[in-house]
Scaffold this motif. Structure first.
Motif, short mmCIF file in Angstrom:
data_model
loop_
_atom_site.label_atom_id
_atom_site.label_comp_id
_atom_site.label_asym_id
_atom_site.label_seq_id
_atom_site.Cartn_x
_atom_site.Cartn_y
_atom_site.Cartn_z
N GLY A 258 9.87 15.85 -6.72
CA GLY A 258 8.98 16.87 -6.19
C GLY A 258 8.60 16.69 -4.74
O GLY A 258 7.97 17.58 -4.15
N ASP A 259 8.92 15.55 -4.12
CA ASP A 259 8.69 15.40 -2.68
C ASP A 259 9.43 16.51 -1.94
O ASP A 259 10.59 16.83 -2.28
N THR A 260 8.79 17.09 -0.94
CA THR A 260 9.32 18.32 -0.33
C THR A 260 9.44 18.20 1.18
O THR A 260 8.46 17.89 1.88
N ALA A 261 10.64 18.46 1.69
CA ALA A 261 10.87 18.52 3.14
C ALA A 261 10.70 19.96 3.59
O ALA A 261 11.28 20.88 3.02
N ASN A 262 9.87 20.13 4.61
CA ASN A 262 9.65 21.45 5.18
C ASN A 262 9.36 21.28 6.67
O ASN A 262 9.35 20.16 7.19
N LYS A 263 9.13 22.37 7.36
CA LYS A 263 8.88 22.33 8.79
C LYS A 263 7.82 21.30 9.14
O LYS A 263 6.80 21.18 8.45
N VAL A 264 8.05 20.54 10.20
CA VAL A 264 7.10 19.51 10.61
C VAL A 264 5.72 20.14 10.84
O VAL A 264 5.59 21.21 11.43
N GLY A 265 4.70 19.48 10.30
CA GLY A 265 3.35 20.03 10.28
C GLY A 265 2.89 20.37 8.88
O GLY A 265 1.69 20.52 8.63
N SER A 266 3.84 20.49 7.95
CA SER A 266 3.50 20.80 6.56
C SER A 266 2.71 19.66 5.93
O SER A 266 1.76 19.89 5.16
N TYR A 267 3.09 18.42 6.23
CA TYR A 267 2.43 17.25 5.65
C TYR A 267 0.95 17.22 6.02
O TYR A 267 0.08 16.96 5.18
N SER A 268 0.64 17.49 7.30
CA SER A 268 -0.77 17.46 7.71
C SER A 268 -1.55 18.57 7.03
O SER A 268 -2.73 18.39 6.69
N LEU A 269 -0.93 19.72 6.80
CA LEU A 269 -1.60 20.79 6.04
C LEU A 269 -1.88 20.35 4.60
O LEU A 269 -2.94 20.64 4.05
N LEU B 40 7.22 22.34 30.65
CA LEU B 40 5.79 22.04 30.59
C LEU B 40 5.49 20.61 31.03
O LEU B 40 4.42 20.35 31.59
N ALA B 41 6.40 19.69 30.74
CA ALA B 41 6.17 18.27 31.03
C ALA B 41 6.86 17.87 32.33
O ALA B 41 7.79 18.54 32.78
N PRO B 42 6.41 16.77 32.94
CA PRO B 42 7.07 16.30 34.17
C PRO B 42 8.55 16.01 33.94
O PRO B 42 8.96 15.63 32.84
N ALA B 43 9.34 16.19 34.96
CA ALA B 43 10.77 15.89 34.88
C ALA B 43 10.97 14.44 34.45
O ALA B 43 10.27 13.54 34.90
N GLY B 44 11.91 14.24 33.56
CA GLY B 44 12.19 12.90 33.08
C GLY B 44 11.40 12.49 31.85
O GLY B 44 11.62 11.40 31.30
N THR B 45 10.47 13.34 31.40
CA THR B 45 9.68 13.02 30.20
C THR B 45 10.59 12.98 28.97
O THR B 45 11.37 13.90 28.75
N ARG B 46 10.48 11.89 28.20
CA ARG B 46 11.22 11.76 26.96
C ARG B 46 10.39 12.33 25.82
O ARG B 46 9.17 12.39 25.89
N ALA B 47 11.05 12.75 24.76
CA ALA B 47 10.36 13.36 23.62
C ALA B 47 11.02 12.96 22.32
O ALA B 47 12.21 12.63 22.28
N LEU B 48 10.24 12.98 21.25
CA LEU B 48 10.73 12.78 19.89
C LEU B 48 10.51 14.08 19.14
O LEU B 48 9.41 14.63 19.15
N ASN B 49 11.56 14.59 18.50
CA ASN B 49 11.51 15.95 17.97
C ASN B 49 12.06 16.03 16.55
O ASN B 49 13.11 16.64 16.30
N PRO B 50 11.34 15.45 15.56
CA PRO B 50 11.76 15.67 14.16
C PRO B 50 11.47 17.11 13.75
O PRO B 50 10.35 17.60 13.93
N ALA B 51 12.45 17.79 13.19
CA ALA B 51 12.28 19.20 12.84
C ALA B 51 11.51 19.39 11.54
O ALA B 51 10.97 20.47 11.30
N PHE B 52 11.46 18.35 10.70
CA PHE B 52 10.85 18.47 9.39
C PHE B 52 9.97 17.25 9.11
O PHE B 52 10.08 16.22 9.77
N ASP B 53 9.11 17.38 8.11
CA ASP B 53 8.44 16.22 7.54
C ASP B 53 8.49 16.34 6.02
O ASP B 53 8.97 17.34 5.48
N VAL B 54 8.05 15.30 5.34
CA VAL B 54 8.12 15.29 3.87
C VAL B 54 6.70 15.21 3.31
O VAL B 54 5.94 14.31 3.66
N THR B 55 6.36 16.16 2.46
CA THR B 55 5.09 16.15 1.75
C THR B 55 5.28 15.48 0.40
O THR B 55 6.10 15.94 -0.41
N PRO B 56 4.56 14.39 0.12
CA PRO B 56 4.70 13.71 -1.17
C PRO B 56 4.27 14.63 -2.32
O PRO B 56 3.39 15.47 -2.18
#
Length: 312
Positions: A221-232, A280-296
């Motif tokens: 039943g653990d569910t992967a959905n758009k990142v931000g679902s877990y915090s909801l 939006l961010a200064p040139a050279g800014t690195r980012a981490l971009n997971p598209a999904f998260d998992v809700t237990p």
């Protein structure tokens, strides 16, 4: 209007990257063009990807290497691989048999969305309901109507919907660009909120349910959905608000025992440091971009599919 369909020997689909400014239909005639459309999110949403994958096998005309590349175009959503496999199982019977299976998948998806809408609306108690949702789970994520937003549409049609609070859904703003567009077209009352406002608004009270879709549901039943679902889900649990996952039965992957085994797609850094081409961010800014998260599964009140409701 259908998000995706087979028309005169090719796939026709809405280019969702251009919404809400333009409604443009793409005509896809090659597997490479379909993979490109999938990866840049011109077509997206688990059910729509399943149908796209099936139609893509018809485009491949027996090219198994192209079919394998299509199957792996987006790793988190199980429906894409499932749709490819369903159509590819008929390769030995010829292209018409492949296409016939793909068209049945399209029709089955439409019926599944109608079933999920009714089943989900029956499950949620009360009238004048205020509900919260993230990303886009409407007709644009399927062929017609959709999953979680399909439930919301059914509530609206039954006169039981007071308001939808739609999260904007960073970084690609599927809530702001797509869900708001669909809610506006259906005439449903809604307001858009920042992603980070969701949990605190749940804590303030007055929200009757949270409804999300799913890209993959593990066997437990653990569910992967758009990142931000877990915090909801965490906010809903703390506030005592029911948290519902709405997805077709095909999104349940019994070969994946739990959420820790779900591969999470990492997308381009550019999606984080810029919005629609504006940096939006200064040139050279690195980012981490997971598209999904998992809700237990223990944070999920119920999972609604086209066949059943179960409580993980």
């Amino acid at each position: 209007m259908r998000t995706i369909d087979w028309v005169d020997g090719a796939i026709e689909l809405i280019d969702q990257t251009l919404l809400p400014d333009e409604l443009v239909m793409l005509r896809i005639t090659t597997v490479d063009a379909l993979i490109e459309a999938i990866q840049r999110l011109a077509v997206r949403g688990a059910p729509a990807l399943g149908v796209a994958g099936a139609f893509g096998v018809a485009l491949a005309d027996g090219d198994r290497k192209a079919i394998a590349r299509l199957r792996e175009a987006r790793p988190t959503a199980v429906n894409l691989a499932w749709g490819v496999d369903q159509a590819a199982a008929h390769l030995e019977e010829g292209r018409q048999a492949v296409l016939a299976r793909a068209e049945r998948l399209r029709d089955e998806d439409i019926a599944a969305c109608v079933a999920m809408g009714g089943r989900g609306a029956d499950l949620i108690e009360g009238d004048s309901l205020r509900v919260m949702t993230i990303c886009n789970t409407g007709a644009l994520a399927a062929v017609e109507r959709g999953t979680a937003l399909g439930v919301i549409q059914t509530l609206h049609e039954r006169g039981r919907l007071a308001e939808v609070l739609a999260l904007e859904t960073r970084p690609l703003l599927q809530g702001a660009r797509l869900t708001a567009w669909e809610l506006d077209r259906m005439g449903a009352p809604y307001r858009l909120i920042a992603d980070s406002a969701g949990p605190s608004l749940l804590a303030r009270g007055g929200i009757d349910a949270v409804l999300i879709g799913a890209d993959r549901i593990a066997a437990n039943g653990d569910t992967a959905n758009k990142v931000g679902s877990y915090s909801l889900a965490l906010g809903a649990e703390r506030a005592g608000v029911p948290f519902f996952v709405v997805a077709p039965e095909t999104t349940i992957d019994l070969s994946t025992p739990s959420g820790e085994h779900i591969e999470i797609e990492d997308r381009a850094e550019e999606e984080i440091v810029s919005v629609r081409g504006v940096r939006l961010a200064p040139a050279g800014t690195r980012a981490l971009n997971p598209a999904f998260d998992v809700t237990p599964h223990d944070l999920i009140t119920a999972i609604v599919t086209d066949r059943r409701v179960f409580r993980p």
